[in-house]
Design a protein around this motif. Structure first.
Motif: not given
Length: 231
Positions: A91-99
């Motif tokens: 979830k943290k990764i999918k919330e990141s615009s960069s990753f």
């Protein structure tokens, strides 16, 4: 002589709190020609990616990989980990615009359909059941290539949007050119006005000559009209 340039291997970040499982996935990835970085928790993974705000140690990252620029092509993570689970990391990764476009693969020793579906719905690309096998590694590259194609599409869209702004600049510059060139007739007309003063000067000279001639004629008439006293 042509020299073949080898492409850089894809970089995979492997996350697992189990030392044995972490060593296994690292060996399988390297056998499949991947560059591998391993960490033992979701928190360490976020730190490696630069997505964590807290100042914590990342000593579990291999020393020879600390100086490598963070350019991760895929993340593979265990589901059950203390603290931050693999689902939370996803979830943290999918919330990141960069990753958010980086493929994420979840691993678990438990075959629970609701867990698998929840991860896939959140954006996971694959869900592997442990023990992970070498044949599973062949499923990773298609996801990486798809991610790269998406990245190239974003770059093309950026180039297209930039090119669409250029005609506006060109039109403004052309209008400036037209404005500058249109000032020339004014300059020419002023030049014409100056040159047109010559006929006026010539006409004044002619009038002066006419007056002189008229005076001379009057003087002649006066002389001829006087009486001749010698007769």
């Amino acid at each position: 002589m042509a020299v073949a340039i080898a492409e850089a291997p894809f970089h995979v970040l492997a996350v697992d709190d189990s030392v044995l499982d972490r060593k296994l996935i690292e060996r399988l990835l390297k056998t499949s020609s991947f560059q591998v970085t391993t960490v033992d928790s979701g928190t360490k993974a976020l730190e490696f990616l630069g997505l964590h705000d807290e100042d914590a140690s990342i000593s579990s990252v291999h020393a020879d990989q600390l100086d490598v620029e963070v350019n991760v092509n895929l993340i593979i993570t265990d589901y059950c980990m203390p603290g931050m689970t693999g689902y939370d990391l996803l979830k943290k990764i999918k919330e990141s615009s960069s990753f958010r476009d980086i493929p994420v693969v979840i691993m678990s020793s438990e075959n629970i359909p609701s867990r698998i579906n929840r991860c896939l719905e959140e954006g996971a690309n694959e869900f592997f059941l442990k023990p992970v096998r070498l044949s599973d590694m062949s499923k990773l590259k298609p996801h990486i290539m798809k991610s790269r194609c998406k990245e190239h599409c974003h770059q093309d869209e950026d180039l297209l949007s930039n090119s669409e702004t250029n005609p506006t600049n060109n039109s403004s510059s052309s209008s400036d050119t037209i404005t500058i060139s249109s000032s020339n007739p004014t300059d020419n007309s002023s030049g014409d006005t100056i040159s047109s003063s010559n006929p006026t000067d010539n006409s004044s000279g002619d009038s002066s000559n006419i007056r002189k001639r008229k005076a001379a004629d009057d003087e002649i008439l006066t002389k001829t009209s006087r009486p001749n006293h010698n007769c």
